[in-house]
Design a protein around this motif. Structure first.
Motif, PDB file in Angstrom:
ATOM      1  N   PRO A 127     -11.803 -13.930   2.789  1.00 50.99           N
ATOM      2  CA  PRO A 127     -11.500 -12.582   3.267  1.00 50.99           C
ATOM      3  C   PRO A 127     -11.391 -12.545   4.790  1.00 50.99           C
ATOM      4  N   ALA A 128     -10.412 -11.801   5.256  1.00 53.21           N
ATOM      5  CA  ALA A 128     -10.205 -11.638   6.690  1.00 53.21           C
ATOM      6  C   ALA A 128      -9.869 -10.184   6.946  1.00 53.21           C
ATOM      7  N   GLY A 129     -10.084  -9.734   8.154  1.00 55.26           N
ATOM      8  CA  GLY A 129      -9.824  -8.342   8.489  1.00 55.26           C
ATOM      9  C   GLY A 129     -11.124  -7.610   8.714  1.00 55.26           C
ATOM     10  N   PRO A 130     -11.071  -6.300   8.798  1.00 54.36           N
ATOM     11  CA  PRO A 130     -12.271  -5.514   9.064  1.00 54.36           C
ATOM     12  C   PRO A 130     -13.334  -5.689   7.972  1.00 54.36           C
ATOM     13  N   ALA A 131     -14.569  -5.904   8.397  1.00 55.15           N
ATOM     14  CA  ALA A 131     -15.678  -6.089   7.455  1.00 55.15           C
ATOM     15  C   ALA A 131     -15.862  -4.867   6.551  1.00 55.15           C
ATOM     16  N   ALA A 132     -15.481  -3.686   7.019  1.00 55.20           N
ATOM     17  CA  ALA A 132     -15.643  -2.466   6.226  1.00 55.20           C
ATOM     18  C   ALA A 132     -14.757  -2.466   4.982  1.00 55.20           C
ATOM     19  N   LEU A 133     -13.789  -3.385   4.895  1.00 57.21           N
ATOM     20  CA  LEU A 133     -12.947  -3.477   3.700  1.00 57.21           C
ATOM     21  C   LEU A 133     -13.563  -4.361   2.621  1.00 57.21           C
ATOM     22  N   LEU A 134     -14.550  -5.177   2.971  1.00 55.31           N
ATOM     23  CA  LEU A 134     -15.142  -6.098   2.001  1.00 55.31           C
ATOM     24  C   LEU A 134     -15.705  -5.431   0.746  1.00 55.31           C
ATOM     25  N   PRO A 135     -16.276  -4.229   0.814  1.00 61.37           N
ATOM     26  CA  PRO A 135     -16.760  -3.604  -0.416  1.00 61.37           C
ATOM     27  C   PRO A 135     -15.651  -3.358  -1.457  1.00 61.37           C
ATOM     28  N   GLU A 195      -8.644  10.370   1.321  1.00 61.18           N
ATOM     29  CA  GLU A 195      -9.663  11.094   0.564  1.00 61.18           C
ATOM     30  C   GLU A 195     -10.211  10.250  -0.580  1.00 61.18           C
ATOM     31  N   ALA A 196      -9.378   9.375  -1.148  1.00 63.76           N
ATOM     32  CA  ALA A 196      -9.799   8.564  -2.289  1.00 63.76           C
ATOM     33  C   ALA A 196      -9.186   7.164  -2.188  1.00 63.76           C
ATOM     34  N   TYR A 197      -9.800   6.231  -2.880  1.00 57.47           N
ATOM     35  CA  TYR A 197      -9.327   4.850  -2.933  1.00 57.47           C
ATOM     36  C   TYR A 197      -8.204   4.761  -3.960  1.00 57.47           C
ATOM     37  N   THR A 205       1.023   0.600  -0.368  1.00 56.96           N
ATOM     38  CA  THR A 205       0.038   1.139   0.556  1.00 56.96           C
ATOM     39  C   THR A 205      -1.281   1.314  -0.183  1.00 56.96           C
ATOM     40  N   LEU A 206      -2.344   0.813   0.419  1.00 58.12           N
ATOM     41  CA  LEU A 206      -3.683   0.947  -0.151  1.00 58.12           C
ATOM     42  C   LEU A 206      -4.433   1.993   0.658  1.00 58.12           C
ATOM     43  N   ASP A 207      -4.757   3.106   0.008  1.00 57.29           N
ATOM     44  CA  ASP A 207      -5.543   4.163   0.639  1.00 57.29           C
ATOM     45  C   ASP A 207      -7.018   3.798   0.531  1.00 57.29           C
ATOM     46  N   VAL A 208      -7.721   3.830   1.656  1.00 58.68           N
ATOM     47  CA  VAL A 208      -9.152   3.552   1.645  1.00 58.68           C
ATOM     48  C   VAL A 208      -9.899   4.715   2.292  1.00 58.68           C
ATOM     49  N   PRO A 209     -10.989   5.153   1.656  1.00 53.08           N
ATOM     50  CA  PRO A 209     -11.758   6.271   2.212  1.00 53.08           C
ATOM     51  C   PRO A 209     -12.746   5.803   3.284  1.00 53.08           C
ATOM     52  N   VAL A 210     -12.216   5.103   4.267  1.00 57.08           N
ATOM     53  CA  VAL A 210     -13.009   4.600   5.382  1.00 57.08           C
ATOM     54  C   VAL A 210     -12.365   5.127   6.650  1.00 57.08           C
ATOM     55  N   LEU A 262     -12.709   0.897  10.904  1.00 60.36           N
ATOM     56  CA  LEU A 262     -11.848  -0.259  10.673  1.00 60.36           C
ATOM     57  C   LEU A 262     -11.286  -0.842  11.966  1.00 60.36           C
ATOM     58  N   GLY A 263     -11.477  -0.129  13.063  1.00 60.60           N
ATOM     59  CA  GLY A 263     -10.943  -0.601  14.332  1.00 60.60           C
ATOM     60  C   GLY A 263      -9.495  -0.189  14.538  1.00 60.60           C
ATOM     61  N   PHE A 264      -9.045   0.830  13.802  1.00 61.57           N
ATOM     62  CA  PHE A 264      -7.684   1.342  13.927  1.00 61.57           C
ATOM     63  C   PHE A 264      -7.720   2.646  14.710  1.00 61.57           C
ATOM     64  N   ASP A 265      -6.661   2.915  15.438  1.00 61.49           N
ATOM     65  CA  ASP A 265      -6.469   4.221  16.047  1.00 61.49           C
ATOM     66  C   ASP A 265      -5.572   5.025  15.127  1.00 61.49           C
ATOM     67  N   ARG A 266      -5.834   6.292  15.026  1.00 58.81           N
ATOM     68  CA  ARG A 266      -4.972   7.170  14.242  1.00 58.81           C
ATOM     69  C   ARG A 266      -3.841   7.643  15.157  1.00 58.81           C
TER      70      ARG A 266
END
Length: 163
Positions: free
Chosen positions: A42-50, A120-122, A138-143, A148-152
């Motif tokens: 796995p690579a990328g933001p740790a908050a995606l691991l769950p 709002e939902a995964y 596109t994968l929607d994640v409720p994080v 995630l280290g992204f800017d909106r």
């Protein structure tokens, strides 16, 4: 004791043969997922691991597109044929990249799944095939994007933070 080992070997061989027959009946080529290279770590933001063991599906026309973050992406046709679109290969920008899928013509299938944070939902949405055997979704994640280290940015487009 020797006859028991013979029986175990026979049952093991029969089970392996049955699994191969099932794969062939479902349209999976000889190059089954178990024979593929394993997914990249796995690579990328740790908050995606769950989400690693949380597969999600959406429609791609009449077919089903299924993505298992950090594992693989598959397509199942209405007739039940299953194709591996790719095995997790890398994290690029804000996307999960899947490569080395089943052969399609003279090249392997591949898929790119963009992450949409702050949903709002995964779930999985917007599946498409912009080029033959190249898939996007596109994968929607409720994080939260900040986690995630992204800017909106406007229009729900997210970009990797430069700092």
């Amino acid at each position: 004791m020797r006859p028991n080992l013979w029986l175990i070997s026979l049952l093991t061989a029969a089970a392996a043969s049955e699994q191969q027959e099932i794969r062939l009946a479902r349209g999976i080529e000889q190059n089954a997922a178990s024979e593929r290279r394993p997914p990249a770590p796995p690579a990328g933001p740790a908050a995606l691991l769950p989400f690693r063991d949380r597969c999600v599906s959406t429609k791609l026309g009449a077919d089903d597109l299924r993505v298992c973050p950090f594992a693989n992406a598959t397509q199942t046709s209405v007739s039940g044929q299953e194709f591996v679109l790719g095995v997790f290969a890398a994290w690029r920008g804000r996307s999960l990249v899947y490569a080395d899928g089943d052969v399609c013509g003279d090249a392997p299938r591949n898929a790119t799944v963009s992450i949409r944070c702050g949903a709002e939902a995964y779930g999985l949405r917007d599946a498409r095939e912009p080029a033959t055997c190249t898939y996007e979704a596109t994968l929607d994640v409720p994080v939260d994007c900040d986690v995630l280290g992204f800017d909106r940015v406007p229009n729900d487009i997210v970009a990797l933070r430069a700092d």
